[in-house]
Structures are given as structure tokens and as C-alpha cells.
Design an enzyme around this catalytic site. Sequence first.
Site, PDB file in Angstrom:
ATOM      1  N   HIS A  14       0.841  -1.210   0.000  1.00  4.64           N
ATOM      2  CA  HIS A  14       0.000   0.000   0.000  1.00  4.64           C
ATOM      3  C   HIS A  14       0.872   1.254   0.000  1.00  4.64           C
ATOM      4  O   HIS A  14       0.631   2.187  -0.784  1.00  4.64           O
ATOM      5  CB  HIS A  14      -0.914  -0.022   1.227  1.00  4.64           C
ATOM      6  N   GLU A  15       1.897   1.269   0.847  1.00  6.60           N
ATOM      7  CA  GLU A  15       2.770   2.445   0.918  1.00  6.60           C
ATOM      8  C   GLU A  15       3.582   2.613  -0.365  1.00  6.60           C
ATOM      9  O   GLU A  15       3.793   3.744  -0.831  1.00  6.60           O
ATOM     10  CB  GLU A  15       3.704   2.336   2.131  1.00  6.60           C
ATOM     11  N   HIS A  39       1.580   4.402  -2.966  1.00  6.26           N
ATOM     12  CA  HIS A  39       1.614   5.865  -2.914  1.00  6.26           C
ATOM     13  C   HIS A  39       2.776   6.413  -3.729  1.00  6.26           C
ATOM     14  O   HIS A  39       2.650   7.417  -4.439  1.00  6.26           O
ATOM     15  CB  HIS A  39       1.744   6.331  -1.460  1.00  6.26           C
ATOM     16  N   GLU A  81      -5.772   7.259  -0.892  1.00  2.00           N
ATOM     17  CA  GLU A  81      -5.706   6.050  -0.056  1.00  2.00           C
ATOM     18  C   GLU A  81      -6.404   4.873  -0.735  1.00  2.00           C
ATOM     19  O   GLU A  81      -5.903   3.742  -0.719  1.00  2.00           O
ATOM     20  CB  GLU A  81      -6.329   6.321   1.312  1.00  2.00           C
ATOM     21  N   ASP A 123      -4.703   1.324  -1.997  1.00  4.36           N
ATOM     22  CA  ASP A 123      -5.275   0.007  -1.688  1.00  4.36           C
ATOM     23  C   ASP A 123      -5.458  -0.810  -2.958  1.00  4.36           C
ATOM     24  O   ASP A 123      -5.190  -2.027  -2.983  1.00  4.36           O
ATOM     25  CB  ASP A 123      -6.616   0.166  -0.967  1.00  4.36           C
TER      26      ASP A 123
END
Length: 414
Positions: free
Chosen positions: A269-270, A273, A348, A352
Site C-alpha cells: 500500500h505504501e 503511494h 488512499e 489500496d
Amino acid sequence: EQYLRLRTRARLSRGGISPVVREALPELNEDEFRRTVAYSRDKNNFALWATPVKVVLGALALWISPALWNGPSLAIVQRMGLSPDFELVRMFVHFILQGPWSLATDMPFSAYRTFVIEERYGFNRHTLRSWLSDTAKHFIVEDLLLSALMMAPMTAILRHVGTSAWLWMWIFLSAFVLVLNILYPVVIAPIFNKFTPLGDGPVREGIERLITQSGIECSCVFEVDGSKQSAHSNAYVAGLLRTKRIVIYDTLLKDLNSDVEDICAVVAHEIGHSKLHHNVCLMGVMVAQFGVCFWTFGLCQADPKLVSDFGYEKPGTYILLATFLTCYSAVVQPIFSIVFNAITRHLEYAADRYSVRLGYDMRASLAKISKKNLANLDPDPLVSMCNDSHPTPIQRLAAIKRLVESAAENGDPG
């Protein structure tokens, strides 16, 4: 803000686990739910009484700042053999004189949050000594050094450029934020925490496979000792260019029991980004907001009432700029933050989706982290829209479930 907190209080007063929470977290028991509600209620009740006090203290600061500028700041500069026109020196003196007031008014609230609320729910890891040390570091680094590095060049620009100063201040602050994003992980963050390369083992091997799979240009994976301050857990990708690094809190490793699949789901997930350039997107939004701010300043910079009405005598360019920024942040910034939060919530969801495309189902990790951190599982929709930078855990769990089911139906292994 107070209206939103009253809505939060009413929302938290509802009894029992709502059907939407029960569906998303069927393993959540009543005791766990009551504990999350109690934590949110205590934080909300604290904010309800703290906010009016801060408003009064803010009003006092509006009186104290002109008094310091007109009196002690001027006197000290003159004792140094300088004239009042040495505005940058006077600015630094003003910073130092105003610092004790800022500390004295902020520390009681911070202490109550840390040693009462966070302590009550087992999150606080600070001793009095470590808390005082971190408070002093934040004050010196952020309130003094970074503020001075930001304000001094802008004051010089305003002093020498004139009516087009707003454009050059916009350019400078945009560049300042860019440089800060590059340097923060390697220069500033280590002042507050210790970063060590993640140790060899299954977790590191899993993350290295994930780095190869995603193609992210980052080989630095660090574990940070967040547990010395708080039991809350997190992970992030920080920095730009050669300072980019993946950072995992030691508390996250503990909360997820060093489970490789769960940890990699969070890291995916990070990484999402970073791969989707969300940091660049958010910086672009901030730069646009800076442009609006300084353009507005350009419209009123010639009006002496902007500062004289606050009691400043011969204030000069620094006080003109500082007073405008204070007023702008109080009036316009809350509106901008609603827009900014809406954008970050969208990002966000996108991160995901990226995690799911890489083959990771983040639901187990998100459920564990949400319960460990006592996240507000079902906040008031209006409050969440205005204040939350992330979708609620329930919203994210539902969205990830749909993504995983859709991938399975389409025969996508991710």
C-alpha cells in the site's frame, strides 16, 4: 469544529456494534468495540474543552506579539547597536521572545494527551524526560529553525521586490517544500528517532521481493523505534530521489506478529503511494494553495491596516507577512483542509487498489492495525468528510473486499 465534536459525541453515544461494523469486522467483540469508543470519546471530550481555551490563548497571543515587537524586540536590537530597519535580526529576536509563550500554552495540552489519555489506553511510551526532550527538539527544529529558514528569505523578498513579491514568495516556498521533502528523512527525522536497516529474515526477504515486483526505485528499508514514543503503529515511504526509503515502525512488526504476508500487504500500500506519484500530486495541490495564498496577499499588502489594527507600530515587512499568514491560516486553511482531505482519501483508495493488483489482500492487516490503534470504526459522515485524511477502516475494508472479489471473478491472480 465544536459543532463537529458535538456530532461525534452523539455518534459515540450509540450503543452496540452497528451492522456495518459487524459485517466488516465479524471477529470484533463487544469489549474491543467499547474500548475503541471510549478512546475516541475521551479524545473528543478533551478537544471539546481544550478548543475554547486555545481560542482564548490565541487571542492573548494577538496582544502579546505586538507588545513584544514594539517593546523588547526593538529594545534588544537597539542595544546591539542596530536600527529598527535591521528587520531580520529583529525577527529572530521576536521568535526567541515569543517561544516561551508558545511552549507554555502548548505543553499542558500535549502533556494531558500523552500522560492521561494515551497512558490510559496503553499507548504512551514516553517518560517525562523523553517527552520534555522531544518537545524541546520540536520547538527548536520546527518553531525556530525551520520557521526562520522559511520566513527570513520571504521577508527579504517582500522587502526588496515590491508588488511582484507574492509571485517570488510563491516560487520560493514551493522550492522550500520540495527541498524539505528531499532532506527530511535523512536530516530531520533522525533527530527524533533512530532508523536502522531492517534486519535479515523472512520479513526483509518478503519486502525485497515486493520491491522487485513493484519496480520502485528504492533499496533502503528501515525500521524506526517508534515504540519509544507511542504504541501506535505505522509504515511509510518517504523522501525523493536518492533519499527515498521505506520505513516500518517496530510497533507494526509487533502488532502484525512479524507476519510476512500481512506486513507486505501494508508495505505494498505504501509503495503504491510512491509508484502512483501521490507525493508529487499532494505537493502540486500544496503549491496551488500557496499560489492562492500569496496572490491574496498581493492584493492587500499595501494596506497598512492589515497590521496597524493589531497594534504594531512601524511593523515592517516581516510583521506584515506574518500577520497575513496568521489570518489566512485561521480563515481559509480550514476550508482548504476539507478539500485536501478529500484528495488524500481518494489517494488512499488508489493505494489500496495498487496493493490488491500486486496480489495482496490488506484486510487482515488493516483489521489488526485498526483494532490495535483503537481507530474510530464508524465516525459521523460529516465529521469524517471534514477532518479525516483517510477513509474509515470500515470503508476501506469494504472497498478492498470488492476489489479482491472482482479480481477473483476476472481470474486475475492479483
